[in-house]
Scaffold this motif. Structure first.
Motif, PDB file in Angstrom:
ATOM      1  N   PHE A  74       0.840  -1.201   0.000  1.00  0.00           N
ATOM      2  CA  PHE A  74       0.000   0.000   0.000  1.00  0.00           C
ATOM      3  C   PHE A  74       0.874   1.250   0.000  1.00  0.00           C
ATOM      4  N   GLU A  75       1.942   1.252   0.796  1.00  0.00           N
ATOM      5  CA  GLU A  75       2.839   2.405   0.843  1.00  0.00           C
ATOM      6  C   GLU A  75       3.620   2.557  -0.456  1.00  0.00           C
ATOM      7  N   HIS A  76       3.905   1.425  -1.102  1.00  0.00           N
ATOM      8  CA  HIS A  76       4.660   1.491  -2.351  1.00  0.00           C
ATOM      9  C   HIS A  76       3.840   2.106  -3.475  1.00  0.00           C
ATOM     10  N   ASN A  77       2.648   1.579  -3.713  1.00  0.00           N
ATOM     11  CA  ASN A  77       1.883   2.098  -4.861  1.00  0.00           C
ATOM     12  C   ASN A  77       0.368   2.094  -4.659  1.00  0.00           C
ATOM     13  N   GLY A  78      -0.057   2.044  -3.396  1.00  0.00           N
ATOM     14  CA  GLY A  78      -1.490   2.152  -3.120  1.00  0.00           C
ATOM     15  C   GLY A  78      -2.284   0.876  -3.306  1.00  0.00           C
ATOM     16  N   LEU A  79      -1.616  -0.258  -3.458  1.00  0.00           N
ATOM     17  CA  LEU A  79      -2.319  -1.526  -3.611  1.00  0.00           C
ATOM     18  C   LEU A  79      -3.018  -1.887  -2.295  1.00  0.00           C
ATOM     19  N   ARG A  80      -4.326  -2.037  -2.357  1.00  0.00           N
ATOM     20  CA  ARG A  80      -5.113  -2.292  -1.143  1.00  0.00           C
ATOM     21  C   ARG A  80      -5.407  -3.781  -1.005  1.00  0.00           C
ATOM     22  N   THR A  81      -4.860  -4.375   0.040  1.00  0.00           N
ATOM     23  CA  THR A  81      -5.118  -5.776   0.363  1.00  0.00           C
ATOM     24  C   THR A  81      -5.118  -5.932   1.875  1.00  0.00           C
ATOM     25  N   ARG A  82      -6.057  -6.699   2.377  1.00  0.00           N
ATOM     26  CA  ARG A  82      -6.097  -6.990   3.802  1.00  0.00           C
ATOM     27  C   ARG A  82      -5.103  -8.113   4.116  1.00  0.00           C
ATOM     28  N   ALA A  83      -4.566  -8.089   5.325  1.00  0.00           N
ATOM     29  CA  ALA A  83      -3.608  -9.117   5.727  1.00  0.00           C
ATOM     30  C   ALA A  83      -4.200 -10.513   5.604  1.00  0.00           C
ATOM     31  N   GLU A  84      -5.506 -10.635   5.877  1.00  0.00           N
ATOM     32  CA  GLU A  84      -6.136 -11.956   5.784  1.00  0.00           C
ATOM     33  C   GLU A  84      -6.286 -12.434   4.345  1.00  0.00           C
ATOM     34  N   ASP A  85      -6.040 -11.542   3.383  1.00  0.00           N
ATOM     35  CA  ASP A  85      -6.113 -11.913   1.967  1.00  0.00           C
ATOM     36  C   ASP A  85      -4.729 -12.046   1.330  1.00  0.00           C
ATOM     37  N   VAL A  86      -3.691 -12.100   2.169  1.00  0.00           N
ATOM     38  CA  VAL A  86      -2.323 -12.328   1.693  1.00  0.00           C
ATOM     39  C   VAL A  86      -1.958 -13.784   1.969  1.00  0.00           C
ATOM     40  N   LEU A  87      -1.413 -14.451   0.953  1.00  0.00           N
ATOM     41  CA  LEU A  87      -0.913 -15.818   1.109  1.00  0.00           C
ATOM     42  C   LEU A  87       0.590 -15.812   0.881  1.00  0.00           C
ATOM     43  N   VAL A  88       1.318 -16.413   1.790  1.00  0.00           N
ATOM     44  CA  VAL A  88       2.772 -16.504   1.681  1.00  0.00           C
ATOM     45  C   VAL A  88       3.133 -17.945   1.327  1.00  0.00           C
ATOM     46  N   GLY A  89       4.038 -18.115   0.378  1.00  0.00           N
ATOM     47  CA  GLY A  89       4.442 -19.457  -0.042  1.00  0.00           C
ATOM     48  C   GLY A  89       5.915 -19.509  -0.374  1.00  0.00           C
ATOM     49  N   PRO A  90       6.440 -20.693  -0.682  1.00  0.00           N
ATOM     50  CA  PRO A  90       7.851 -20.856  -1.024  1.00  0.00           C
ATOM     51  C   PRO A  90       8.152 -20.422  -2.454  1.00  0.00           C
ATOM     52  N   GLY A  91       8.002 -19.141  -2.723  1.00  0.00           N
ATOM     53  CA  GLY A  91       8.232 -18.568  -4.047  1.00  0.00           C
ATOM     54  C   GLY A  91       6.927 -18.251  -4.754  1.00  0.00           C
ATOM     55  N   SER A  92       6.938 -17.199  -5.562  1.00  0.00           N
ATOM     56  CA  SER A  92       5.727 -16.848  -6.322  1.00  0.00           C
ATOM     57  C   SER A  92       5.439 -17.871  -7.413  1.00  0.00           C
ATOM     58  N   LYS A  93       6.462 -18.603  -7.845  1.00  0.00           N
ATOM     59  CA  LYS A  93       6.290 -19.602  -8.898  1.00  0.00           C
ATOM     60  C   LYS A  93       5.311 -20.688  -8.471  1.00  0.00           C
ATOM     61  N   ILE A  94       5.488 -21.226  -7.265  1.00  0.00           N
ATOM     62  CA  ILE A  94       4.576 -22.271  -6.791  1.00  0.00           C
ATOM     63  C   ILE A  94       3.209 -21.683  -6.476  1.00  0.00           C
ATOM     64  N   LEU A  95       3.157 -20.425  -6.079  1.00  0.00           N
ATOM     65  CA  LEU A  95       1.867 -19.796  -5.805  1.00  0.00           C
ATOM     66  C   LEU A  95       1.055 -19.627  -7.085  1.00  0.00           C
ATOM     67  N   ILE A  96       1.725 -19.276  -8.187  1.00  0.00           N
ATOM     68  CA  ILE A  96       1.015 -19.164  -9.470  1.00  0.00           C
ATOM     69  C   ILE A  96       0.488 -20.535  -9.895  1.00  0.00           C
ATOM     70  N   PHE A  97       1.303 -21.554  -9.727  1.00  0.00           N
ATOM     71  CA  PHE A  97       0.841 -22.905 -10.064  1.00  0.00           C
ATOM     72  C   PHE A  97      -0.333 -23.321  -9.182  1.00  0.00           C
ATOM     73  N   THR A  98      -0.270 -22.985  -7.906  1.00  0.00           N
ATOM     74  CA  THR A  98      -1.371 -23.284  -6.995  1.00  0.00           C
ATOM     75  C   THR A  98      -2.651 -22.581  -7.433  1.00  0.00           C
ATOM     76  N   LEU A  99      -2.512 -21.345  -7.871  1.00  0.00           N
ATOM     77  CA  LEU A  99      -3.669 -20.599  -8.375  1.00  0.00           C
ATOM     78  C   LEU A  99      -4.273 -21.276  -9.598  1.00  0.00           C
ATOM     79  N   LEU A 100      -3.412 -21.732 -10.489  1.00  0.00           N
ATOM     80  CA  LEU A 100      -3.908 -22.425 -11.682  1.00  0.00           C
ATOM     81  C   LEU A 100      -4.574 -23.746 -11.321  1.00  0.00           C
ATOM     82  N   MET A 101      -4.044 -24.436 -10.335  1.00  0.00           N
ATOM     83  CA  MET A 101      -4.630 -25.699  -9.898  1.00  0.00           C
ATOM     84  C   MET A 101      -5.968 -25.495  -9.193  1.00  0.00           C
ATOM     85  N   ALA A 102      -6.159 -24.317  -8.596  1.00  0.00           N
ATOM     86  CA  ALA A 102      -7.369 -24.058  -7.812  1.00  0.00           C
ATOM     87  C   ALA A 102      -8.606 -23.848  -8.679  1.00  0.00           C
ATOM     88  N   VAL A 103      -8.400 -23.554  -9.953  1.00  0.00           N
ATOM     89  CA  VAL A 103      -9.520 -23.291 -10.864  1.00  0.00           C
ATOM     90  C   VAL A 103      -9.748 -24.522 -11.742  1.00  0.00           C
TER      91      VAL A 103
END
Length: 408
Positions: A74-103
């Motif tokens: 938010f301080e960097h560029n105004g991106l609004r996200t709640r802490a409860e809507d942030v997911l932390v994982g072992p790299g953004s690469k696996i998170l993108i794959f997880t997102l693709l698997m979720a749909v």
């Protein structure tokens, strides 16, 4: 019997380059996009001090870290996200794959050029990939017209668009007007947008715009420590879910994470809390990087343009996407008709390592390549950056490339 999965081209080229270096061959390493900058000293110290954290965290990540990440962006560029809507994982690469698997059963729209892993990940997830064509004249940006055409060729009810800007492999970004136009199409067709903004903090003018600001209904923003913090091997990524996404998606993401990676490494999460704690304090560290990268990128671009290689000045990150089509006839006379042959010849004859455009979604006959301008050592903070002093492999490699083209 087994899935056929091509090895990541970027990881493969890094391995091949290391072999050549070990054989004492002169190599100009423009193939692998790894930041030469070290994480800040206080972040390194935090990792050392966290070595005793051997426990698992929650799948979603340390609560305090998620708060820091939400506030930081938010301080960097105004991106609004709640802490409860942030997911932390072992790299953004696996998170993108997880997102693709979720749909379930989706058409995945991927620009060409695009990062090498998007397509293979979408295919592994069982989706239908639709390539969005771009061109040098359009700055390798997708257009509203291309999006509408892609939607007409859909197979499934769900649609996912993957954006990456500043981009790998092109180093370019989108304007406010372009993002607004794309968001309108996404809204009309209820497209889920994965906005990979891993290079957002390395925008050369520090004016990165997040897609979620234009399309908060169904955007997932991915980011992490690998690029702006120089910590690729630490494997710490984050996915920021925008407010309009269904709760079921978050539940699916957490479910998949719990059955696969469990959590991001906890000592790294502790160090990440320091990295993300205060954007204002970390900003000088980031600004120093972007100034050096901007200087190098523009230097490379200017030299390559003089050799009639088509390339746009970079706007973020540390990549240039080279178009050798002006040399097509002369390359054909040498038996070079594909991007793989082009890169192989440069490697064998000049020791210049580039990644062929075929890896980024183009047909083999397109004579393009990605250049990552990170083959230099981070200078000391008190030193003024001088390319020929602090990045001799960059200037030498660019000179070798220009000479090779000139001899065609």
């Amino acid at each position: 019997m087994y899935r056929k999965v091509e090895h990541s081209q970027t990881l493969f080229i890094n391995t091949q380059t290391k072999k050549m270096v070990d054989q004492n061959k002169e190599v100009f390493r423009f193939g692998f996009g790894q930041s030469p900058f070290m994480p800040p000293q206080n972040v390194q110290s935090a990792l050392r001090e966290a070595i005793g954290h051997k426990e698992y965290s929650s799948v979603q990540g340390d609560p305090e870290l998620r708060e820091h990440i939400a506030r930081f962006h938010f301080e960097h560029n105004g991106l609004r996200t709640r802490a409860e809507d942030v997911l932390v994982g072992p790299g953004s690469k696996i998170l993108i794959f997880t997102l693709l698997m979720a749909v379930q059963e989706a058409d995945v729209l991927i620009p060409a050029p695009a990062w090498v892993s998007y397509g293979p990940q979408a295919q592994l997830a069982g989706h239908h990939v639709i390539t969005l064509p771009t061109s040098y004249e359009k700055r390798w940006r997708i257009t509203v017209e291309a999006l509408h055409r892609a939607v007409k060729s859909k197979k499934f009810a769900n649609t996912i668009l993957i954006l990456n800007y500043p981009g790998n492999p092109d180093g370019l970004t989108y304007s406010r007007e372009e993002l607004m136009e794309i968001s309108q199409v996404a809204r009309t067709h209820r497209i889920i947008v994965v906005s990979d903004e891993i290079y957002g903090l390395l925008h050369h003018q520090n004016s990165h715009l997040s897609f979620a600001a234009f399309y908060p209904e169904r955007t997932i923003t991915t980011t992490g420590l690998s690029k702006w913090c120089g910590a690729g091997g630490w494997r710490l990524g984050a996915a920021l879910l925008s407010e309009g996404l269904e709760p079921a998606l978050k539940e699916a993401l957490l479910g998949i994470g719990s059955e696969t990676y469990s959590c991001a490494p906890v000592p790294v999460q502790m160090a990440a809390k320091v990295a993300y704690q205060d954007y204002k304090k970390i900003k000088p560290y980031i600004s120093r990087q972007t100034q050096i990268l901007k200087t190098i990128g523009n230097y490379c671009c200017e030299k390559l343009v003089t050799a009639r290689i088509k390339v746009h000045p970079p706007e973020g990150g540390f990549y240039l996407f080279l178009d050798f089509s002006e040399w097509k006839d002369r390359l054909e006379k040498r038996g070079i008709t594909t991007s793989n042959e082009l890169c192989s010849a440069l490697l064998e004859e000049k020791g210049v390592v580039l990644l062929p455009s075929e890896a980024f979604g183009f047909e083999p006959s397109f004579l393009g390549a990605r250049l990552a301008y990170v083959d230099f050592d981070e200078p000391h903070e008190e030193e003024s950056f001088v390319i020929k002093t602090h990045a001799p492999k960059i200037s030498g490699g660019i000179q070798a490339l220009v000479e090779w083209v000139g001899d065609l």
